[in-house]
Motif scaffolding. Structure first.
Motif, short mmCIF file in Angstrom:
data_model
loop_
_atom_site.label_atom_id
_atom_site.label_comp_id
_atom_site.label_asym_id
_atom_site.label_seq_id
_atom_site.Cartn_x
_atom_site.Cartn_y
_atom_site.Cartn_z
N GLY A 167 -40.12 0.10 -22.12
CA GLY A 167 -40.30 -1.14 -21.37
C GLY A 167 -40.08 -0.93 -19.89
N PHE A 168 -40.18 -2.03 -19.13
CA PHE A 168 -39.96 -1.99 -17.69
C PHE A 168 -38.51 -2.31 -17.38
N TYR A 169 -37.95 -1.58 -16.42
CA TYR A 169 -36.56 -1.74 -16.04
C TYR A 169 -36.44 -1.78 -14.53
N HIS A 170 -35.35 -2.43 -14.07
CA HIS A 170 -35.01 -2.37 -12.65
C HIS A 170 -34.28 -1.07 -12.38
N ALA A 171 -34.81 -0.29 -11.48
CA ALA A 171 -34.16 0.96 -11.09
C ALA A 171 -33.72 0.86 -9.64
N GLU A 172 -32.47 1.19 -9.38
CA GLU A 172 -31.94 1.10 -8.03
C GLU A 172 -32.65 2.07 -7.10
N ASP A 173 -32.94 1.58 -5.89
CA ASP A 173 -33.62 2.38 -4.88
C ASP A 173 -32.65 2.60 -3.72
N HIS A 174 -32.20 3.82 -3.57
CA HIS A 174 -31.23 4.15 -2.53
C HIS A 174 -31.86 4.94 -1.38
N SER A 175 -33.17 4.79 -1.22
CA SER A 175 -33.84 5.50 -0.13
C SER A 175 -33.47 4.92 1.24
N VAL A 176 -33.08 3.63 1.25
CA VAL A 176 -32.67 2.97 2.49
C VAL A 176 -31.15 2.91 2.54
N PRO A 177 -30.53 3.24 3.66
CA PRO A 177 -29.06 3.20 3.76
C PRO A 177 -28.51 1.81 3.44
N ASP A 178 -27.44 1.78 2.68
CA ASP A 178 -26.80 0.52 2.27
C ASP A 178 -25.29 0.70 2.40
N PRO A 179 -24.73 0.37 3.57
CA PRO A 179 -23.30 0.60 3.79
C PRO A 179 -22.40 -0.22 2.86
#
Length: 533
Positions: free
Chosen positions: A447-459
């Motif tokens: 199925g489809f899942y939400h996958a975290e995207d850490h390509s952008v800095p997130d302090p």
């Protein structure tokens, strides 16, 4: 799937086909009556129905119409009524709980509708022991009664009714219940004035025979306000839930109508604060002063209050409150919150979302006054706010300093950027040499899942993931010398899927020399100490 118009513990099949089935019934009957057995089959899922139909000719003939019916809803109501009427005195008196919904649109024949209304009205008139009634689309059900008023009169005849749940009520509903003399104890009513135009709901008329019995009331209005002026108060009512566009004029009439309320939940259309955006502060203060005068002698004490800051402030709520739960605390209502906490003096305070922007302009000592709050539960949201998260946490510690807290629940809310990804279950590509044996579970599902995207800095994400939870709890304990328990919830990040990493239940240990330490509590003790509201 649409809700059935009638839910009950038993009913029977369609009359024409039931007659055909009766002709096939053998002399020797089963342990269960045939009509009960037929009903059980027809209320089962299709697969179970087919299995039962192949057992004998009786069930085969009786089950056929369930698979070819054009109007299944109204026919089920019809068959239910016929079932009760076959042994009216015994079966009708066995009914205790009744759930209905409008079935008008499911029928293609007007005569069928009239017949069903007549039969249903007759069943209800004889069901003298019904204590619980729930009706969806109640106004539609009453307005389109082709018998004019048989169903309304039948409902009004229920004399043992204690619990009522009505959806989309209107003027006809109000008139029906105004003639009912049942000792109603709890009621949950949604008025739909957007669909059915009628004067404001009149509770004195609706519950005119329940002044001495009504104990719990939940009111929702999709449009307009309520009329709370009553000739005499509802003295037994203690739990009240109100969700409506009004009352614009305040709560004084409501407080006088229900003088002994101990638990009050208010979902006001203004609770998000946007309705007050065009009002200058002076106007709000004038409104508050007027309402403070009107509510001065009402509700001296509440055990529980669940309502928004601005709504409470403008409505002049000023009684003592043991537990106050509020939806949000932001920069634009922080000053009102400060004053209300001083007035209400809660011992337990729950802020379901506190925005980090409260620390953009306010000093720490301007947030929480030195009151008698012992238990504080806060969810800290970083959606808004200009300051770095580390500075926000330092200001939060200082803001809690004047409070005599014994326990605090601190939850973090932060949304990480994510994308939808497709993941295939290993079973979909089964290999006997590499896949799991049949019957054992696998970690992944297709199925489809939400996958975290850490390509952008997130302090904010980096701070929470690397945060030393024990050090955070220790800082809280050192700041608040009365603190005994700390409960910390981290966000639902992928790295915190294990609850042991996400939820922390900690106990503060203080030595004689003033040294502070924190330690994890056992599961049994923590579940007892941190019961959630």
């Amino acid at each position: 799937m649409d809700a059935l118009p009638l839910t009950i513990d038993w009913a029977t099949g369609l009359e024409p086909n039931a007659t055909d089935a009766q002709a096939l019934i053998p002399t020797r009957s089963p342990k269960l009556n045939w009509d009960i057995l037929i009903y059980i089959m027809r209320m089962s899922h299709s697969y179970s129905q087919v299995q039962m139909m192949v057992t004998c000719r009786v069930l085969c003939y009786a089950g056929g119409p369930s698979h070819v019916s054009l109007d299944p809803i109204i026919k089920k109501v019809h068959s239910f009524c016929l079932f009760v009427l076959r042994d009216l005195d015994r079966r009708a008196l066995s009914l205790k709980h009744l759930e209905l919904s409008s079935f008008r649109e499911s029928a293609t024949n007007v005569n069928n509708i009239k017949t069903v209304y007549s039969l249903l009205s007759r069943v209800i008139r004889h069901a003298k022991n019904i204590t619980s009634l729930a009706i969806v689309d109640v106004e539609d059900l009453l307005v389109h009664d082709p018998t004019e008023s048989s169903l309304s009169l039948a409902l009004a005849s229920l004399e043992k009714l204690q619990e009522v749940r009505l959806q989309k009520a209107g003027e006809s509903t109000q008139k029906t219940f105004a003639t009912m003399k049942a000792p109603i104890e709890t009621a949950d009513i949604l008025f739909d004035r957007d669909t059915y135009e009628f004067p404001e709901p009149d509770l004195a008329l609706f519950f005119r025979h329940a002044y001495s019995t009504l104990r719990g009331l939940r009111l929702t209005a999709l449009e307009g306000e309520f009329n709370f002026y009553t000739p005499q108060p509802f003295t037994q009512l203690q739990k009240l839930f109100l969700q409506s566009i009004g009352p614009e004029g305040g709560l004084s009439s409501l407080m006088k109508a229900f003088p002994n309320v101990t638990d009050f939940t208010w979902r006001d259309h203004r609770e998000d604060g946007r309705s007050f955006a065009r009002s200058v502060e002076a106007d709000l203060e004038t409104m508050r002063l007027e309402e403070l005068h009107r509510t001065a002698d009402c509700w001296p004490l509440l055990d529980s209050l669940d309502a928004a800051v601005t709504s409470c402030y403008v409505a002049g709520i000023q009684m003592r409150v043991r537990r106050w739960s509020l939806p949000s605390l932001r920069l634009n209502n922080a000053s009102q919150f400060y004053e209300l906490v001083n007035v209400l003096q809660p011992s337990c305070l729950r802020v379901r979302r506190m925005s980090a922007d409260v620390f953009d302009e306010l000093e720490a000592q301007e947030l929480f006054p030195a009151t008698q709050v012992k238990d504080l539960r806060v969810e800290l949201s970083f959606f808004r706010g200009k300051r770095p998260i580390g500075e926000v946490m330092e200001r939060l510690y200082n803001a809690l300093r004047p409070m005599p807290l014994t326990s605090i629940t601190l939850s973090f809310d932060h949304q990480v950027k994510s994308d939808w990804v497709f993941k295939r279950n290993r079973r979909d590509t089964y290999d006997p040499d590499t896949s799991s044996p049949e019957g054992t579970s696998t970690d992944d599902e297709t199925g489809f899942y939400h996958a975290e995207d850490h390509s952008v800095p997130d302090p904010i994400y980096d701070y929470i993931v690397s945060m030393d939870v024990l050090a955070c709890a220790k800082s809280l304990a050192e700041t608040v010398p009365t603190l005994e328990h700390v409960f910390i919830n981290l966000p639902w990040f992928e790295c915190f899927k294990d609850d042991r990493k996400r939820s922390w239940r900690l106990q503060v240990a203080r030595s004689a020399d003033g040294t502070v330490d924190v330690e994890k509590m056992g599961e049994r003790k923590s579940s007892r100490d941190f019961r959630r509201d």
